[in-house]
Scaffold this motif. Structure first.
Motif, PDB file in Angstrom:
ATOM      1  N   VAL A  36       0.801  -1.222   0.000  1.00  0.00           N
ATOM      2  CA  VAL A  36       0.000   0.000   0.000  1.00  0.00           C
ATOM      3  C   VAL A  36       0.839   1.279   0.000  1.00  0.00           C
ATOM      4  O   VAL A  36       0.318   2.364  -0.222  1.00  0.00           O
ATOM      5  N   PHE A  37       2.145   1.158   0.260  1.00  0.00           N
ATOM      6  CA  PHE A  37       2.974   2.358   0.328  1.00  0.00           C
ATOM      7  C   PHE A  37       4.440   1.976   0.184  1.00  0.00           C
ATOM      8  O   PHE A  37       4.884   0.988   0.748  1.00  0.00           O
ATOM      9  N   VAL A  55      11.494   1.708   2.275  1.00  0.00           N
ATOM     10  CA  VAL A  55      10.552   1.008   3.145  1.00  0.00           C
ATOM     11  C   VAL A  55       9.355   0.627   2.304  1.00  0.00           C
ATOM     12  O   VAL A  55       8.865   1.433   1.511  1.00  0.00           O
ATOM     13  N   GLU A  57       5.491  -0.871   2.665  1.00  0.00           N
ATOM     14  CA  GLU A  57       4.431  -1.160   3.649  1.00  0.00           C
ATOM     15  C   GLU A  57       3.333  -1.965   2.981  1.00  0.00           C
ATOM     16  O   GLU A  57       2.778  -1.570   1.959  1.00  0.00           O
ATOM     17  N   SER A  58       3.018  -3.103   3.590  1.00  0.00           N
ATOM     18  CA  SER A  58       1.881  -3.891   3.130  1.00  0.00           C
ATOM     19  C   SER A  58       0.716  -3.587   4.054  1.00  0.00           C
ATOM     20  O   SER A  58       0.853  -2.807   4.998  1.00  0.00           O
ATOM     21  N   ALA A  61       2.280  -4.782   7.593  1.00  0.00           N
ATOM     22  CA  ALA A  61       3.394  -4.195   8.341  1.00  0.00           C
ATOM     23  C   ALA A  61       4.348  -3.472   7.407  1.00  0.00           C
ATOM     24  O   ALA A  61       4.241  -3.562   6.187  1.00  0.00           O
ATOM     25  N   ALA A  62       5.297  -2.786   8.022  1.00  0.00           N
ATOM     26  CA  ALA A  62       6.347  -2.099   7.265  1.00  0.00           C
ATOM     27  C   ALA A  62       7.587  -2.989   7.212  1.00  0.00           C
ATOM     28  O   ALA A  62       7.948  -3.621   8.201  1.00  0.00           O
TER      29      ALA A  62
ATOM     30  N   ARG B 311       0.612   9.498   2.198  1.00  0.00           N
ATOM     31  CA  ARG B 311       0.287   8.110   1.871  1.00  0.00           C
ATOM     32  C   ARG B 311       0.846   7.120   2.905  1.00  0.00           C
ATOM     33  O   ARG B 311       0.452   5.964   2.916  1.00  0.00           O
ATOM     34  N   PRO B 313       1.343   4.949   6.045  1.00  0.00           N
ATOM     35  CA  PRO B 313       0.576   4.540   7.216  1.00  0.00           C
ATOM     36  C   PRO B 313       1.323   4.859   8.514  1.00  0.00           C
ATOM     37  O   PRO B 313       2.550   4.822   8.540  1.00  0.00           O
ATOM     38  N   ARG B 315       1.585   3.387  12.156  1.00  0.00           N
ATOM     39  CA  ARG B 315       1.198   2.153  12.849  1.00  0.00           C
ATOM     40  C   ARG B 315       1.019   2.403  14.346  1.00  0.00           C
ATOM     41  O   ARG B 315       1.402   3.438  14.870  1.00  0.00           O
ATOM     42  N   TYR B 336      -3.634   0.822   6.742  1.00  0.00           N
ATOM     43  CA  TYR B 336      -4.173   1.272   5.473  1.00  0.00           C
ATOM     44  C   TYR B 336      -5.657   0.938   5.438  1.00  0.00           C
ATOM     45  O   TYR B 336      -6.044  -0.179   5.771  1.00  0.00           O
ATOM     46  N   ARG B 365       9.277   6.813  11.338  1.00  0.00           N
ATOM     47  CA  ARG B 365      10.681   6.597  10.944  1.00  0.00           C
ATOM     48  C   ARG B 365      11.498   7.893  11.037  1.00  0.00           C
ATOM     49  O   ARG B 365      12.223   8.273  10.120  1.00  0.00           O
TER      50      ARG B 365
END
Lengths: 125, 388
Positions: A36-37, A55, A57-58, A61-62, B311, B313, B315, B336, B365
């Motif tokens: 997704v990112f 990185v 991201e699914s 998780a990242a 865009r 996410p 967490r 997401y 990050r």
């Protein structure tokens, strides 16, 4: 004449004229699930082999993408900013992440070829 | 919440073998081996539920009956009210309430569903559903709080499945036409014939996705037959825990152990609506003093929707800052949102920064990313409302 290498972290690097185009393998995108990112570095960044370069991201998780070789980032794939799902569709072609101008081509010797990588994936499962 | 059972072997639901046949990816969750996704994948599973209907195995959750020997519903209801701030005593037969078990500081030990059965001859029975990771402790607590004449019966032989989405009503009405006109948060107990197999189900019109739908408690021995029959419908797909999480997050629904836990009160978590009027006036539940004070003066922090503007996410655990750089909160759920088409999050922020539209920054990050406080839910609820 280009040649493609693979890492144990499931990145691929296609080297042509001293520039490596880098992405994650089809196996990796399958494991990650819906992507997704993607966060990409700015061109000009100097990276060492094994540094966190991107990185991904699914939905779950990242995950970090490591630089398979040292050098200068010369291009990032803008298409992924618009459409990260491209990584699920064409991980080893259109959905490359970055291009790095190699500073030490000897590092390529530590990487696997396609047959070696396939064997590695087999041994991991 | 997957670590409460420590290293003990993972348990399986009655549908475990069936999930494997469907090629689900199984993961440890709350002491169980559960399907996190099926071959369709989290994204498509999520969107399928919003568009049509999805079938979820939630048999890991804890189910129990509370059965007062004196035949009086209020005997069990009043005892439950010593643990939770819901107004259970006024529940009519067949009606269901969302509530929370509280500790003495008003923190949430677990959230739960409390139903008064509507079936003739069983209208004094209470049916509770609690979270899998907390069920051992919850049931011990509930049992201890019940008077001697109330029997607690843990339903180890019952499976629980959820059918959620705008098409859920049409699918389930094909087996039991009565369900079509059920009110939201009501339940029925009825026999149903599935592939010539007779079975009972306890069905409630409720769920955890923000969509219309049902939760069905069925005997373990019957559940696979029913699951197969429901899934055979062209509008139904099996949905894993991954999509369950993104669906509930878009719907602004709290996940225990993340958005609510022993350190958060229902007032801070925006669950004030679930505390009955009589309970707000009279208290009489654990932590009432603190909770009634928070109701009067407002809590120092609040759970809010957080919409990252970019865009990326944000967490769970992401630190939240005000635009002048002060740390003012933390993300408790984030990821997401497939229906939103971008990142969504929930988290606690200081009340001063909890107004919708307040600009925030999220530390992802090492970088500060802009975000806004957004009213929940991210995706409008689509619960069934009876036509007058």
């Amino acid at each position: 004449m280009s040649k493609t290498y693979y890492t144990k972290e499931h990145e691929w690097i296609m080297v042509e004229d001293g520039v490596g185009t880098i992405g994650i393998t089809d196996h990796a995108q399958e494991q990650l699930g819906d992507i997704v990112f993607v966060e990409l570095p700015e061109p000009g960044l100097e990276v060492e082999q094994g540094d966190e370069a991107c990185v991904v991201e699914s939905v779950k998780a990242a995950s970090e993408v490591y630089a398979p070789i040292s050098g200068e980032v010369v291009e990032a794939n803008e298409a992924l900013g618009e459409n990260a799902a491209l990584v699920n569709e064409s991980a080893e072609t259109d959905a490359w992440f970055i291009k790095i101008k190699l500073s030490n081509a000897d590092e390529l010797e530590e990487l696997m070829d396609k047959a070696g990588y396939e064997e590695f994936v087999e041994s991991e499962s | 919440m997957s670590d409460q059972q420590g290293d003990s072997p993972l348990k399986r639901t009655p549908l475990y073998d069936f999930h494997n046949k469907l090629n689900a990816k199984m993961v440890p969750f709350a002491g169980y081996e559960m399907p996190v996704l099926y071959p369709l994948g989290v994204l498509k599973e999520h969107l399928h539920v919003r568009e049509k209907a999805g079938l979820f195995d939630v048999s890991h959750m804890g189910q129990a009956f509370l059965i007062p020997a004196d035949g009086e519903f209020k005997t069990a209801a009043h005892a439950l009210e010593t643990l939770a701030p819901g107004n259970f005593a006024i529940l009519k037969p067949g009606r269901q309430r969302y509530s929370q078990l509280l500790n003495d500081e008003g923190g949430v030990l677990d959230d739960l569903m409390v139903t008064r059965l509507g079936m003739e001859g069983h209208e004094h029975w209470v049916y509770v559903v609690v979270n899998a990771a907390c069920k051992t402790r919850d049931f011990a607590l509930i049992e201890k709080s019940m008077p001697d004449n109330v029997e607690m019966k843990i339903l180890d032989d019952m499976a629980l499945i959820a059918l959620q989405g705008p098409k859920a009503v049409d699918v389930l009405a094909g087996f039991a036409p009565q369900v079509a006109d059920m009110a939201f948060m009501s339940s029925l107990d009825l026999p149903v014939s599935v592939d010539e197999q007779e079975m009972w189900m306890h069905v409630s019109r409720s769920g955890y996705t923000g969509e219309d739908g049902y939760e069905l408690a069925i005997k373990s021995k019957d559940v696979e037959t029913f699951w197969r029959a429901l899934e055979a419908h062209p509008d139904v797909e099996a949905i894993g825990l991954g999509a369950r999480d993104s669906l509930r997050l878009e719907a602004g629904l709290c996940l225990y152990g993340h958005d609510i836990d022993e350190t958060t009160t229902p007032i801070e978590a925006n669950l004030t609506w679930s505390i009955g009027k009589r309970r707000r006036e009279n208290g009489g539940f654990p932590g009432a003093e603190k909770i009634l004070a928070q109701l009067k003066d407002g809590p120092a922090r609040k759970l809010v929707g957080i919409k990252p503007e970019g865009r990326a996410p944000a967490r769970e655990g992401t630190k939240v800052f005000s635009t002048d750089g002060a740390e003012i909160g933390i993300v408790t759920s984030g990821g997401y949102g497939p229906s939103v088409g971008g990142p969504v999050a929930m988290g606690y922020v200081s009340t001063k920064h909890s107004e919708a539209g307040t600009a925030l920054e999220l530390e992802v990050r090492g970088k500060r990313l802009p975000a806004l406080v957004q009213p929940l839910p991210f995706v409008a609820h689509n619960f069934y409302r009876k036509k007058k």
